[in-house]
Enzyme design. Sequence first.
Site, PDB file in Angstrom:
ATOM      1  N   PHE A 103      32.268 -45.931 -13.867  1.00 29.78           N
ATOM      2  CA  PHE A 103      33.495 -45.810 -14.671  1.00 29.78           C
ATOM      3  C   PHE A 103      34.214 -44.485 -14.439  1.00 29.78           C
ATOM      4  O   PHE A 103      35.006 -44.051 -15.268  1.00 29.78           O
ATOM      5  CB  PHE A 103      33.156 -45.968 -16.156  1.00 29.78           C
ATOM      6  CG  PHE A 103      32.443 -47.254 -16.462  1.00 29.78           C
ATOM      7  CD1 PHE A 103      33.137 -48.454 -16.449  1.00 29.78           C
ATOM      8  CD2 PHE A 103      31.080 -47.279 -16.713  1.00 29.78           C
ATOM      9  CE1 PHE A 103      32.482 -49.665 -16.708  1.00 29.78           C
ATOM     10  CE2 PHE A 103      30.419 -48.474 -16.974  1.00 29.78           C
ATOM     11  CZ  PHE A 103      31.118 -49.665 -16.977  1.00 29.78           C
ATOM     12  N   LEU A 104      33.909 -43.814 -13.330  1.00 26.32           N
ATOM     13  CA  LEU A 104      34.502 -42.482 -13.138  1.00 26.32           C
ATOM     14  C   LEU A 104      36.005 -42.582 -12.908  1.00 26.32           C
ATOM     15  O   LEU A 104      36.517 -43.548 -12.346  1.00 26.32           O
ATOM     16  CB  LEU A 104      33.834 -41.733 -11.990  1.00 26.32           C
ATOM     17  CG  LEU A 104      33.949 -42.235 -10.552  1.00 26.32           C
ATOM     18  CD1 LEU A 104      35.265 -41.856  -9.908  1.00 26.32           C
ATOM     19  CD2 LEU A 104      32.809 -41.667  -9.740  1.00 26.32           C
ATOM     20  N   GLU A 159      39.237 -40.662 -11.150  1.00 25.19           N
ATOM     21  CA  GLU A 159      39.557 -39.623 -10.177  1.00 25.19           C
ATOM     22  C   GLU A 159      40.135 -38.430 -10.933  1.00 25.19           C
ATOM     23  O   GLU A 159      40.811 -38.586 -11.943  1.00 25.19           O
ATOM     24  CB  GLU A 159      40.550 -40.152  -9.137  1.00 25.19           C
ATOM     25  CG  GLU A 159      39.854 -41.111  -8.196  1.00 25.19           C
ATOM     26  CD  GLU A 159      40.780 -41.709  -7.155  1.00 25.19           C
ATOM     27  OE1 GLU A 159      41.778 -41.078  -6.792  1.00 25.19           O
ATOM     28  OE2 GLU A 159      40.466 -42.815  -6.701  1.00 25.19           O
ATOM     29  N   LYS A 171      32.918 -53.976 -15.990  1.00 28.56           N
ATOM     30  CA  LYS A 171      33.812 -53.115 -15.211  1.00 28.56           C
ATOM     31  C   LYS A 171      35.230 -53.669 -15.149  1.00 28.56           C
ATOM     32  O   LYS A 171      36.207 -52.971 -15.441  1.00 28.56           O
ATOM     33  CB  LYS A 171      33.232 -52.949 -13.797  1.00 28.56           C
ATOM     34  CG  LYS A 171      34.117 -52.223 -12.829  1.00 28.56           C
ATOM     35  CD  LYS A 171      34.349 -50.803 -13.285  1.00 28.56           C
ATOM     36  CE  LYS A 171      35.490 -50.184 -12.547  1.00 28.56           C
ATOM     37  NZ  LYS A 171      35.107 -49.080 -11.714  1.00 28.56           N
ATOM     38  N   ALA A 216      53.951 -43.953 -21.662  1.00 27.40           N
ATOM     39  CA  ALA A 216      54.877 -44.808 -20.927  1.00 27.40           C
ATOM     40  C   ALA A 216      55.438 -44.049 -19.736  1.00 27.40           C
ATOM     41  O   ALA A 216      55.529 -42.824 -19.755  1.00 27.40           O
ATOM     42  CB  ALA A 216      56.008 -45.238 -21.848  1.00 27.40           C
ATOM     43  N   CYS A 262      42.287 -48.659  -8.015  1.00 24.40           N
ATOM     44  CA  CYS A 262      41.431 -49.452  -8.909  1.00 24.40           C
ATOM     45  C   CYS A 262      42.207 -50.424  -9.795  1.00 24.40           C
ATOM     46  O   CYS A 262      42.115 -51.629  -9.607  1.00 24.40           O
ATOM     47  CB  CYS A 262      40.586 -48.520  -9.763  1.00 24.40           C
ATOM     48  SG  CYS A 262      39.535 -47.466  -8.762  1.00 24.40           S
ATOM     49  N   LYS A 301      48.163 -40.058  -9.571  1.00 18.36           N
ATOM     50  CA  LYS A 301      47.945 -39.279 -10.796  1.00 18.36           C
ATOM     51  C   LYS A 301      47.669 -37.848 -10.385  1.00 18.36           C
ATOM     52  O   LYS A 301      47.373 -37.591  -9.215  1.00 18.36           O
ATOM     53  CB  LYS A 301      46.779 -39.864 -11.604  1.00 18.36           C
ATOM     54  CG  LYS A 301      45.428 -39.739 -10.895  1.00 18.36           C
ATOM     55  CD  LYS A 301      44.348 -40.536 -11.594  1.00 18.36           C
ATOM     56  CE  LYS A 301      43.538 -39.722 -12.534  1.00 18.36           C
ATOM     57  NZ  LYS A 301      42.357 -40.434 -13.055  1.00 18.36           N
TER      58      LYS A 301
HETATM   59  C1  UGA Z   1      40.412 -46.014 -13.464  1.00 17.96           C
HETATM   60  C2  UGA Z   1      39.662 -46.084 -14.802  1.00 17.96           C
HETATM   61  O1  UGA Z   1      40.298 -45.234 -15.766  1.00 17.96           O
HETATM   62  C3  UGA Z   1      38.210 -45.629 -14.630  1.00 17.96           C
HETATM   63  O2  UGA Z   1      37.513 -45.776 -15.852  1.00 17.96           O
HETATM   64  C4  UGA Z   1      37.566 -46.514 -13.551  1.00 17.96           C
HETATM   65  O3  UGA Z   1      36.225 -46.142 -13.321  1.00 17.96           O
HETATM   66  C5  UGA Z   1      38.353 -46.368 -12.259  1.00 17.96           C
HETATM   67  O4  UGA Z   1      39.706 -46.778 -12.474  1.00 17.96           O
HETATM   68  C6  UGA Z   1      37.720 -47.238 -11.227  1.00 17.96           C
HETATM   69  O5  UGA Z   1      37.777 -48.470 -11.364  1.00 17.96           O
HETATM   70  O6  UGA Z   1      37.038 -46.737 -10.337  1.00 17.96           O
HETATM   71  P1  UGA Z   1      41.538 -44.027 -12.076  1.00 17.96           P
HETATM   72  O7  UGA Z   1      42.019 -45.090 -11.138  1.00 17.96           O
HETATM   73  O8  UGA Z   1      40.936 -42.788 -11.532  1.00 17.96           O
HETATM   74  O9  UGA Z   1      40.450 -44.652 -13.082  1.00 17.96           O
HETATM   75  O10 UGA Z   1      42.810 -43.610 -12.934  1.00 17.96           O
HETATM   76  P2  UGA Z   1      43.292 -43.671 -14.453  1.00 17.96           P
HETATM   77  O11 UGA Z   1      43.090 -42.377 -15.076  1.00 17.96           O
HETATM   78  O12 UGA Z   1      42.752 -44.881 -15.126  1.00 17.96           O
HETATM   79  O13 UGA Z   1      44.850 -43.872 -14.219  1.00 17.96           O
HETATM   80  C7  UGA Z   1      45.340 -45.064 -13.596  1.00 17.96           C
HETATM   81  C8  UGA Z   1      46.833 -45.079 -13.543  1.00 17.96           C
HETATM   82  O14 UGA Z   1      47.371 -45.288 -14.829  1.00 17.96           O
HETATM   83  C9  UGA Z   1      47.489 -43.795 -13.022  1.00 17.96           C
HETATM   84  O15 UGA Z   1      48.495 -44.144 -12.100  1.00 17.96           O
HETATM   85  C10 UGA Z   1      48.065 -43.157 -14.269  1.00 17.96           C
HETATM   86  O16 UGA Z   1      49.195 -42.392 -14.004  1.00 17.96           O
HETATM   87  C11 UGA Z   1      48.423 -44.384 -15.088  1.00 17.96           C
HETATM   88  N1  UGA Z   1      48.499 -44.123 -16.551  1.00 17.96           N
HETATM   89  C12 UGA Z   1      47.398 -43.715 -17.231  1.00 17.96           C
HETATM   90  C13 UGA Z   1      49.690 -44.320 -17.224  1.00 17.96           C
HETATM   91  O17 UGA Z   1      50.705 -44.712 -16.613  1.00 17.96           O
HETATM   92  N2  UGA Z   1      49.748 -44.098 -18.564  1.00 17.96           N
HETATM   93  C14 UGA Z   1      48.668 -43.688 -19.267  1.00 17.96           C
HETATM   94  O18 UGA Z   1      48.797 -43.510 -20.499  1.00 17.96           O
HETATM   95  C15 UGA Z   1      47.473 -43.486 -18.591  1.00 17.96           C
END
Ligand code: UGA
Length: 447
Positions: free
Chosen positions: A161-162, A164, A216, A264, A272, A335
Amino acid sequence: MAPPKITVIGTGYLGATHAAAMAELGFDVLGLDVDPQKIALLERGEPPMFEPGLGDLLRAHALGVEGSTGRLRFTTSWEEVGEFGDVHFVCVNTPQKQGEYACDMSYVDRAFESLAPWLRRPALVVGKSTVPVGSAERLAERLVELAPAGAEVELAWNPEFLREGFAVRDTLHPDRIVVGVRGERAERRLREVYATPCAEGSPFVVTDFPTAELVKTAANSFLATKISFINAMAEVCEAAGGDVVKLAEAIGYDDRIGRKFLRAGIGFGGGCLPKDIRAFMARAGELGASEALTFLREVDSINMRRRAQMVELTRDAVGGTLLGKRVAVLGATFKPDSDDVRDSPALNVAGQLHLQGAQVTVYDPKGMENARALFPTLGYAASVQDAARGADVLLHLTEWPEFGELDPAAIGGTVARRHLLDGRNTLDPVPWRKEGWTFRALGRPTA
Ligand code: UGA
């Protein structure tokens, strides 16, 4: 009993971090990748990607680094991995298939087929990759067929669940450990491996194979849904003249809803969330349960519409046509605190603007090399100032902390027009407007 010797197969964001974290927890670790260049970097303690804290961990343990514990080694040899390991973690990626929603299992399948013939003694193989439900059962049978040790080789599924940007912390201090097992022996082994985080209080959830696989995809689908929910509210705010940032704050105080993942903007991307919800829909279809996940189609389309809306907002800001207009794009990665540009909303918007005739110049603190490789036709600048020079509009598309600290007056001196569009809703409009900037953001017509 001696602590288990650990191998990690695949050294991408997940595998490289997992290998280094296992060494940090005190285990002897052997990492394998099919890419010799990656192995050469890792052996010297150099991470093949940008991930905060990973370099320090690698340097602390990689055998090739002077003064390290030497607990962490790397190889390209399957035979060596088979001989060395008691517990083998499979961490290869499962991208979206070309031209369809389903997940491409070829890297996982190849890893199992390559490893199994070298398993000559009892071992536990632990899948960490995100896979369609049902894969573990199939792979468990394949292992027994191919491994010389036969039924002495067991499988467990242990999703990761990590996030990045927080990968090291999430791996060393996970908020939960989920293990899909078929027997007590596998569970005991994994309790040994994760003894330190368990002692610190990480919950250890034991399930069967399909539940572990589903945990997952369910978690990522929930997160994607939460983001698309607030982005749908942004669309309504745009139509009704509301402010989605205030709305998110206000509903977030309800702790059943919570404030996290309610930001938003131009939506989710990365390696992912987008591919996981699509693979989940495809798998549900195969299982005859597609109706259960039709809402994810909507989650996906809301997400994609936000990118298009950002393009429209830009067109509007530069007077109705993008042809020949200079657009400065701040951010290329999906991100902050990552160099990952896979399915990055920021780069996607930059690419769309470019294709519609704008002259786009991109700056990102860490993602430039990956961005250039993916979109070589965009312009790239070495700093915010360089990107902004002569721009008709400035777009804030990845919320790197350094963009939050920009001086509106200083940047105002380099642009042609003081137009700022915030695609991430993290900038404070007040100081920008004070310096004469037109400030607009997704879902905030009245901000
Ligand atoms: C995501 C999940 O959060 C992890 O728990 C999971 O382990 C991982 O995928 C995976 O499957 O390996 P990650 O892809 O690193 O992690 O990124 P997130 O922090 O989830 O962000 C995903 C996207 O959502 C980014 O583009 C971010 O900008 C966007 N986001 C996030 C928003 O647009 N609004 C938010 O409020 C939060």
